[in-house]
Design an enzyme around this catalytic site. Structure first.
Site, PDB file in Angstrom:
ATOM      1  N   LYS A   1      60.813  41.584 -28.694  1.00  8.40           N
ATOM      2  CA  LYS A   1      59.348  41.687 -28.502  1.00  8.40           C
ATOM      3  C   LYS A   1      58.969  43.239 -28.131  1.00  8.40           C
ATOM      4  O   LYS A   1      57.880  43.420 -28.497  1.00  8.40           O
ATOM      5  CB  LYS A   1      58.972  40.654 -27.056  1.00  8.40           C
ATOM      6  CG  LYS A   1      58.833  39.394 -27.735  1.00  8.40           C
ATOM      7  CD  LYS A   1      58.278  38.603 -26.359  1.00  8.40           C
ATOM      8  CE  LYS A   1      57.859  37.163 -26.824  1.00  8.40           C
ATOM      9  NZ  LYS A   1      57.144  36.493 -25.908  1.00  8.40           N
TER      10      LYS A   1
ATOM     11  N   ASP B   1      50.101  36.184 -26.082  1.00  6.10           N
ATOM     12  CA  ASP B   1      50.539  35.183 -25.042  1.00  6.10           C
ATOM     13  C   ASP B   1      49.423  35.203 -24.013  1.00  6.10           C
ATOM     14  O   ASP B   1      49.142  34.139 -23.315  1.00  6.10           O
ATOM     15  CB  ASP B   1      51.687  35.741 -24.311  1.00  6.10           C
ATOM     16  CG  ASP B   1      53.051  35.224 -25.142  1.00  6.10           C
ATOM     17  OD1 ASP B   1      53.008  34.245 -25.729  1.00  6.10           O
ATOM     18  OD2 ASP B   1      54.032  36.071 -24.767  1.00  6.10           O
TER      19      ASP B   1
HETATM   20  P1  NAP Z   1      61.681  36.960 -17.860  1.00  7.42           P
HETATM   21  O1  NAP Z   1      60.856  38.130 -18.545  1.00  7.42           O
HETATM   22  O2  NAP Z   1      63.099  36.830 -18.278  1.00  7.42           O
HETATM   23  O3  NAP Z   1      61.345  36.722 -16.543  1.00  7.42           O
HETATM   24  C1  NAP Z   1      61.980  35.522 -15.754  1.00  7.42           C
HETATM   25  C2  NAP Z   1      61.260  35.474 -14.386  1.00  7.42           C
HETATM   26  O4  NAP Z   1      61.757  34.143 -13.651  1.00  7.42           O
HETATM   27  C3  NAP Z   1      61.261  36.437 -13.385  1.00  7.42           C
HETATM   28  O5  NAP Z   1      60.200  36.765 -12.669  1.00  7.42           O
HETATM   29  C4  NAP Z   1      62.449  36.326 -12.608  1.00  7.42           C
HETATM   30  O6  NAP Z   1      62.658  36.755 -11.411  1.00  7.42           O
HETATM   31  C5  NAP Z   1      62.337  34.770 -12.435  1.00  7.42           C
HETATM   32  N1  NAP Z   1      63.403  33.799 -12.097  1.00  7.42           N
HETATM   33  C6  NAP Z   1      64.459  33.515 -12.814  1.00  7.42           C
HETATM   34  N2  NAP Z   1      65.441  32.923 -12.305  1.00  7.42           N
HETATM   35  C7  NAP Z   1      65.004  32.783 -11.081  1.00  7.42           C
HETATM   36  C8  NAP Z   1      65.450  32.319  -9.946  1.00  7.42           C
HETATM   37  N3  NAP Z   1      66.626  31.752  -9.800  1.00  7.42           N
HETATM   38  N4  NAP Z   1      64.774  32.560  -8.507  1.00  7.42           N
HETATM   39  C9  NAP Z   1      63.767  33.247  -8.411  1.00  7.42           C
HETATM   40  N5  NAP Z   1      62.807  33.623  -9.751  1.00  7.42           N
HETATM   41  C10 NAP Z   1      63.654  33.646 -10.813  1.00  7.42           C
HETATM   42  O7  NAP Z   1      61.300  35.571 -18.727  1.00  7.42           O
HETATM   43  P2  NAP Z   1      59.458  35.488 -19.381  1.00  7.42           P
HETATM   44  O8  NAP Z   1      59.399  35.735 -20.945  1.00  7.42           O
HETATM   45  O9  NAP Z   1      58.636  36.158 -18.520  1.00  7.42           O
HETATM   46  O10 NAP Z   1      59.424  33.845 -19.339  1.00  7.42           O
HETATM   47  C11 NAP Z   1      59.388  33.201 -18.016  1.00  7.42           C
HETATM   48  C12 NAP Z   1      59.246  31.555 -18.208  1.00  7.42           C
HETATM   49  O11 NAP Z   1      57.839  31.451 -18.963  1.00  7.42           O
HETATM   50  C13 NAP Z   1      60.241  31.015 -19.254  1.00  7.42           C
HETATM   51  O12 NAP Z   1      60.551  29.842 -18.762  1.00  7.42           O
HETATM   52  C14 NAP Z   1      59.379  30.966 -20.508  1.00  7.42           C
HETATM   53  O13 NAP Z   1      60.074  29.841 -21.409  1.00  7.42           O
HETATM   54  C15 NAP Z   1      58.203  30.727 -20.044  1.00  7.42           C
HETATM   55  N6  NAP Z   1      56.975  30.997 -21.118  1.00  7.42           N
HETATM   56  C16 NAP Z   1      56.295  30.135 -21.660  1.00  7.42           C
HETATM   57  C17 NAP Z   1      55.312  30.261 -22.413  1.00  7.42           C
HETATM   58  C18 NAP Z   1      54.408  29.327 -22.955  1.00  7.42           C
HETATM   59  O14 NAP Z   1      53.942  29.584 -24.113  1.00  7.42           O
HETATM   60  N7  NAP Z   1      54.198  28.229 -22.363  1.00  7.42           N
HETATM   61  C19 NAP Z   1      55.157  31.560 -22.784  1.00  7.42           C
HETATM   62  C20 NAP Z   1      56.248  32.659 -22.377  1.00  7.42           C
HETATM   63  C21 NAP Z   1      57.171  32.281 -21.446  1.00  7.42           C
HETATM   64  P3  NAP Z   1      63.400  38.259 -11.189  1.00  7.42           P
HETATM   65  O15 NAP Z   1      62.506  39.147 -11.756  1.00  7.42           O
HETATM   66  O16 NAP Z   1      63.934  38.180  -9.884  1.00  7.42           O
HETATM   67  O17 NAP Z   1      64.575  37.988 -12.034  1.00  7.42           O
END
Ligand code: NAP
Length: 270
Positions: free
Chosen positions: A63, A100
């Protein structure tokens, strides 16, 4: 032709989504998953237009590279710092956008039509890539205060420094307090997803009528949404965001603005 570039890309729902629309609107074309390594990404993108592709979606881990390969980038993609949609123009140039935030808001408006950004503070859990898209779209739609809490505080601070004083950081240990006066609660972390850790933030402060949405859509009814249902909140699942974020790309590539409706949801879930 269009497709999705990622690594890994086998589980992406995008081919099913775009093929459903191609069939529904009786359009000639196809949408394919393309497994691409990071080292090959820009070369593959530059080759696709020569092979008849009109554009592509981009997913993890490309991305950010998608911004770099583009000749022109939308303002919202610059603000978010990542692109998920590429448009290959007739003159050979590449345009990068991020849909998004659009998908997030369109899903919210469809699932909770009574919600308005002026209703009150928004509480956002998480400060990853998805949070950037959510926060930028909430600010653009007029949200005056966004509470933001993330396990790793410096990431929340980076977002605040990019998005400004309307974002207020709450310590992760106190994240549950954010929901008490929030009109909208959004989980942008991966907590609650199948295979990920549980969402354990205490939500006793949730009020009846608050809109609660989760970006996680596997499972569809996440533990957060189930708890919010029990508290009398209006809940919106994350599948709709995935479906809506595909709309602008499909429209630009194939010339028809597709609809997100129950038939599409059923096709994707089935
Ligand atoms: P990312 O950049 O990897 O961010 C992950 C986030 O989750 C960070 O804030 C991280 O906190 C937190 N996290 C992960 N494990 C954790 C834990 N054990 N305890 C507390 N916080 C935790 O991922 P992303 O791209 O933002 O995506 C996040 C979620 O959104 C994913 O599940 C993805 O599938 C979903 N999503 C859905 C859509 C949709 O269309 N519905 C679109 C985009 C994303 P830290 O910074 O502390 O690691």
């Amino acid at each position: 032709m269009a497709g999705v570039l990622g690594n890994a890309v086998a589980h992406s729902k995008s081919p099913k989504l775009h093929r459903h629309w191609l069939q529904r609107y009786n359009l000639r074309g196809d949408y394919v998953p393309l497994h691409v390594n990071e080292a090959d990404f820009s070369q593959v993108v530059r080759t696709l237009p020569k092979m008849g592709f009109v554009g592509a979606n981009v997913t993890i881990p490309h991305k950010i590279a998608a911004l770099e390969v583009a000749d022109q980038v939308s303002d919202r993609a610059i603000l978010i710092g990542a692109a998920n949609t590429l448009i290959f123009r007739g003159d050979g140039s590449i345009y990068a956008d991020n849909t998004d935030g659009y998908g997030f808001l369109a899903n919210l408006r469809q699932g909770a039509p009574g919600w308005a950004a002026s209703d009150g503070p928004c509480a956002v859990f998480g400060a990853g890539g998805a949070a950037r898209a959510v926060i930028s779209s909430l600010l653009e739609s007029g949200a005056e205060k966004i509470y933001l809490s993330n396990r790793t505080r410096p990431k929340a601070e980076a977002l605040k420094s990019d998005f400004g004083s309307r974002v207020q950081i709450i310590e992760w240990v106190q994240a549950g307090n954010m929901v008490e006066d929030a009109a909208l609660v959004v989980n942008t972390t991966s907590l609650g997803m199948v295979g990920a850790a549980e969402f354990r933030v205490p939500l006793d402060g949730l009020r009846r009528g608050t809109v609660v949405t989760d970006l996680v859509y596997n499972p569809l009814r996440t533990p957060l949404l189930q708890q919010a249902d029990q508290a009398g909140c209006i809940t919106v699942d994350g599948l709709g965001m995935l479906l809506h974020q595909g709309v602008p790309g499909f429209e630009r590539w194939f010339g028809v603005r597709p609809e997100v409706d129950d038939a599409l949801r059923a096709a994707i879930l089935g």
